[in-house]
Design a protein around this motif. Structure first.
Motif, mmCIF file in Angstrom:
data_model
loop_
_atom_site.group_PDB
_atom_site.id
_atom_site.type_symbol
_atom_site.label_atom_id
_atom_site.label_comp_id
_atom_site.label_asym_id
_atom_site.label_seq_id
_atom_site.Cartn_x
_atom_site.Cartn_y
_atom_site.Cartn_z
ATOM 1 N N VAL A 61 0.864 -1.179 0.000
ATOM 2 C CA VAL A 61 0.000 0.000 0.000
ATOM 3 C C VAL A 61 0.899 1.227 0.000
ATOM 4 C CG1 VAL A 61 -1.792 1.309 1.190
ATOM 5 C CG2 VAL A 61 -1.833 -1.196 1.258
ATOM 6 N N GLU A 62 0.846 2.003 -1.073
ATOM 7 C CA GLU A 62 1.642 3.221 -1.191
ATOM 8 C C GLU A 62 0.724 4.421 -1.365
ATOM 9 O OE1 GLU A 62 4.330 2.813 -4.432
ATOM 10 O OE2 GLU A 62 5.572 1.299 -3.436
ATOM 11 N N VAL A 63 1.074 5.512 -0.697
ATOM 12 C CA VAL A 63 0.328 6.764 -0.802
ATOM 13 C C VAL A 63 1.313 7.879 -1.131
ATOM 14 C CG1 VAL A 63 -1.215 8.374 0.364
ATOM 15 C CG2 VAL A 63 -1.361 5.934 0.877
ATOM 16 N N LEU A 64 1.067 8.575 -2.224
ATOM 17 C CA LEU A 64 1.950 9.645 -2.698
ATOM 18 C C LEU A 64 3.394 9.161 -2.821
ATOM 19 C CD1 LEU A 64 0.496 12.685 -0.712
ATOM 20 C CD2 LEU A 64 -0.090 11.910 -3.019
ATOM 21 N N GLY A 65 3.538 7.926 -3.304
ATOM 22 C CA GLY A 65 4.850 7.393 -3.611
ATOM 23 C C GLY A 65 5.604 6.754 -2.461
ATOM 24 N N ALA A 66 4.996 6.707 -1.273
ATOM 25 C CA ALA A 66 5.671 6.136 -0.109
ATOM 26 C C ALA A 66 4.793 5.077 0.542
ATOM 27 C CB ALA A 66 6.000 7.234 0.908
ATOM 28 N N PRO A 67 5.399 4.042 1.116
ATOM 29 C CA PRO A 67 4.593 3.080 1.869
ATOM 30 C C PRO A 67 3.835 3.763 2.992
ATOM 31 C CG PRO A 67 6.832 2.257 1.533
ATOM 32 C CD PRO A 67 6.834 3.689 1.106
ATOM 33 N N VAL A 68 2.655 3.251 3.316
ATOM 34 C CA VAL A 68 1.849 3.847 4.382
ATOM 35 C C VAL A 68 2.677 3.959 5.661
ATOM 36 C CG1 VAL A 68 -0.073 3.375 5.945
ATOM 37 C CG2 VAL A 68 -0.389 3.138 3.498
ATOM 38 N N GLY A 69 2.593 5.138 6.283
ATOM 39 C CA GLY A 69 3.308 5.387 7.529
ATOM 40 C C GLY A 69 4.705 5.928 7.346
ATOM 41 N N ARG A 70 5.192 5.982 6.109
ATOM 42 C CA ARG A 70 6.566 6.447 5.875
ATOM 43 C C ARG A 70 6.630 7.767 5.121
ATOM 44 N NH1 ARG A 70 9.719 0.817 4.201
ATOM 45 N NH2 ARG A 70 8.953 -0.431 5.968
ATOM 46 N N LEU A 71 5.497 8.379 4.886
ATOM 47 C CA LEU A 71 5.486 9.673 4.199
ATOM 48 C C LEU A 71 6.023 10.733 5.152
ATOM 49 C CD1 LEU A 71 4.533 10.868 1.446
ATOM 50 C CD2 LEU A 71 2.440 11.559 2.640
ATOM 51 N N ARG A 72 7.062 11.420 4.765
ATOM 52 C CA ARG A 72 7.715 12.365 5.665
ATOM 53 C C ARG A 72 6.849 13.585 5.946
ATOM 54 N NH1 ARG A 72 14.147 12.579 3.918
ATOM 55 N NH2 ARG A 72 14.617 10.382 4.404
ATOM 56 N N GLU A 73 6.183 14.095 4.940
ATOM 57 C CA GLU A 73 5.367 15.299 5.109
ATOM 58 C C GLU A 73 3.909 14.890 5.218
ATOM 59 O OE1 GLU A 73 6.207 18.057 1.987
ATOM 60 O OE2 GLU A 73 8.358 17.767 2.146
ATOM 61 N N ARG A 74 3.436 14.755 6.465
ATOM 62 C CA ARG A 74 2.088 14.244 6.689
ATOM 63 C C ARG A 74 1.014 15.212 6.208
ATOM 64 N NH1 ARG A 74 1.464 11.721 12.533
ATOM 65 N NH2 ARG A 74 -0.440 10.989 11.517
ATOM 66 N N GLY A 75 1.368 16.483 6.093
ATOM 67 C CA GLY A 75 0.407 17.465 5.616
ATOM 68 C C GLY A 75 0.010 17.275 4.165
ATOM 69 N N ARG A 76 0.708 16.397 3.452
ATOM 70 C CA ARG A 76 0.360 16.148 2.054
ATOM 71 C C ARG A 76 -0.938 15.355 1.932
ATOM 72 N NH1 ARG A 76 5.374 13.460 -0.747
ATOM 73 N NH2 ARG A 76 4.080 13.789 -2.611
ATOM 74 N N ILE A 77 -1.394 14.753 3.033
ATOM 75 C CA ILE A 77 -2.651 14.007 3.048
ATOM 76 C C ILE A 77 -3.615 14.677 4.017
ATOM 77 C CG2 ILE A 77 -3.759 11.788 3.460
ATOM 78 C CD1 ILE A 77 -1.027 10.471 3.085
ATOM 79 N N GLY A 78 -4.816 14.990 3.542
ATOM 80 C CA GLY A 78 -5.863 15.522 4.401
ATOM 81 C C GLY A 78 -6.930 14.464 4.638
ATOM 82 N N TYR A 79 -7.545 14.512 5.817
ATOM 83 C CA TYR A 79 -8.538 13.498 6.178
ATOM 84 C C TYR A 79 -9.698 14.147 6.910
ATOM 85 C CZ TYR A 79 -10.516 9.367 8.585
ATOM 86 O OH TYR A 79 -11.356 8.390 9.064
#
Length: 261
Positions: A61-79
């Motif tokens: 599972v990858e989100v914005l090019g990174a495995p889930v939980g490893r995205l350095r800039e969390r602000g790139r995802i809104g929820y």
């Protein structure tokens, strides 16, 4: 082009129990996707897996090019979670609640800079509540509170916005207002993933549908073709049977501006 979302033979669940199994899914940047399905189908678990709120038990599972939980800039995802009213023991204004959305960009102990205050103001303007910036959120209607939480997510200026049942339980006027907000967000290039059981209010925004059926994807294609693949069952608060995962509360740490407000 790096996909906004990519799942390869993914299984997602809680503990060691999978709810979603063997899913392949790719969402490209800028797409607007509805995730549909009947009660207990796994659609909310799928969304939670993208956010790290449910466990990836197998596959990728990858989100914005990174495995889930490893995205350095969390602000790139809104929820924006299912429970859309703002409540808490400590009063907070619209500005303060939306300001919390900048935490992902700032870190916990930094003050809002002029650019951050402008992002907050822009997010509030996007949801049509600029005239209520200084008002307590408790004074707003349920539909307005929902728009405040959308603004909170938008304040981080995310590349991907995930929403869970954004139109459920609010009046038609609030649904129309939200649809207009999301149309603008989509037009700006933000990727949208909306878990919903009623696409009608957002039919002018969402163009693709993914129907989850018993933990697997039963349909992936144009929104117009999804109806025959989904039974239109009413949505329960949580299709996984797990306790709700809380987002920010208004009694959590505040963001302060340079002006001390």
């Amino acid at each position: 082009m790096t996909a906004a979302i990519r799942l390869r033979d993914a299984s997602i669940g809680y503990g060691d129990v999978p709810v979603v199994c063997g899913v392949d899914l790719t969402v490209q940047p800028g797409e607007s996707v509805a995730v549909l399905g009947s009660n207990g189908s796994g659609k909310t678990t799928l969304a939670r897996g993208l956010l790290g709120l449910a466990a990836v038990l197998g596959g990728e599972v990858e989100v914005l090019g990174a495995p889930v939980g490893r995205l350095r800039e969390r602000g790139r995802i809104g929820y924006v979670p299912q429970r859309h009213t703002v409540s808490g023991a400590v009063p907070a204004t619209v500005r303060e609640v939306v300001g919390v959305g900048r935490l992902a960009r700032l870190g916990l102990f930094r003050r809002l800079r002029p650019a951050d205050r402008a992002a907050v103001a822009d997010a509030v303007a996007a949801v049509g509540l600029s005239d209520r910036m200084g008002d307590p959120v408790a004074s707003l209607s349920g539909g307005q509170q929902r728009r405040v939480l959308v603004a909170r997510a938008l304040a981080a200026q995310p590349e991907l916005l995930i929403m869970d049942e954004p139109t459920a339980g609010v009046d038609a006027a609030s649904q129309d207002a939200l649809a207009a907000v999301l149309a603008g967000v989509s037009a700006s290039g933000t990727t949208l993933l909306v878990v919903t059981h009623e696409t009608g209010p957002l039919a002018g925004v969402l163009t693709r549908a993914v129907v989850v059926d018993h933990g697997r994807i039963g349909y992936d294609g144009p929104l117009a073709g999804a109806e025959v693949h989904s039974d239109g069952g009413h949505h329960h608060p949580d299709d996984s049977g797990q306790p709700p995962v809380k987002g920010y509360r208004i009694d959590q740490p505040r963001v302060t501006s340079d002006g001390g407000r």
